[in-house]
Design an enzyme around this catalytic site. Structure first.
Site, PDB file in Angstrom:
ATOM      1  CD  GLU A  10     -13.892  14.931  19.624  1.00 28.62           C
ATOM      2  OE1 GLU A  10     -13.603  14.979  18.415  1.00 28.62           O
ATOM      3  OE2 GLU A  10     -13.192  14.339  20.463  1.00 28.62           O
ATOM      4  CB  CYS A  48     -12.262  12.441  22.651  1.00 28.75           C
ATOM      5  SG  CYS A  48     -10.949  11.935  21.522  1.00 28.75           S
TER       6      CYS A  48
END
Length: 222
Positions: A213, A137
């Site tokens: 993600e 991230c």
């Protein structure tokens, strides 16, 4: 951007890295084609995500081995709580979505799966396990921001978002996180970490978070 050797190794071992950083959602940010409502849906969920993500970085303070590690993790918590979340609040407010509406929005299953994976990895493992799950991230958004700052259409309505993640403060946070990762691995695994029996598990944590993600971007597409 150079975010460190360990990140580069993890990135190379994550098959879905390009699917994450070059997702159609990202391209929609770049050329301005992403529908505004899709962006706002994502932004609300990302606000809820960042609350849990800040908890995970706070857990990293607990898992850290020394004061330098603690300070870097604490600074990341500060960046999340006092900068990234503020961007989300401002953007949503401009669209008529107040903070109470954001906070009462149910977390999407995809959101819960990702954040709880990171937290569970941190609780079950050590500092390295948690860092490996956190890094996609942090670094992915930095990489996306830096690239879109160069490639995005000048008139994209998502310029503010791009400027946050390409900006000096966020990029420095990525550099600091990369240095933290390199240092933490060197302290615990030595100068040849890839020969350690732990290396495979760490790359798997990174790859799993990368897959999550990819799924997270789907919260902002219709």
């Amino acid at each position: 951007m150079n975010y460190g050797l360990s990140f580069a190794r993890f990135r190379a071992a994550a098959p879905e890295w390009d699917a994450y950083t070059r997702h159609p959602f990202v391209q929609g940010l770049a050329d301005g084609s992403l529908p505004r409502q899709d962006f706002l849906n994502y932004l609300v969920q990302d606000y809820l995500f960042l609350i849990q993500f800040a908890r995970a970085w706070a857990l990293a303070v607990v898992k850290a081995g020394d004061l330098d590690e603690m300070r870097t993790c604490s600074a990341t918590v500060h960046t999340l709580l006092d900068h990234e979340l503020a961007l989300h609040v401002r953007t949503c407010a401009a669209a008529g979505i107040d903070i109470q509406t954001i906070l009462t929005t149910p977390e999407a299953n995809t959101n819960m799966a990702y954040t709880r994976y990171v937290l569970a990895t941190g609780f079950a493992g050590d500092f390295l396990d948690l860092l490996a799950a956190l890094m996609p991230c942090v670094m992915g958004y930095g990489e996306i921001g830096a690239r879109l700052a160069q490639e995005a259409a000048k008139d994209t309505p998502y310029r503010d978002w791009i400027e946050v993640y390409s900006g000096k403060e966020y990029q420095q946070a990525c550099i600091d996180a990369g240095a933290l990762l390199d240092s933490a691995i060197r302290k615990r695994l030595g100068d040849d970490p890839e020969s350690s029996p732990r290396w495979t598990a760490l790359t798997e944590h990174f790859a799993a978070a990368t897959r999550l993600e990819v799924g997270f971007w789907g919260l902002g597409t219709t």
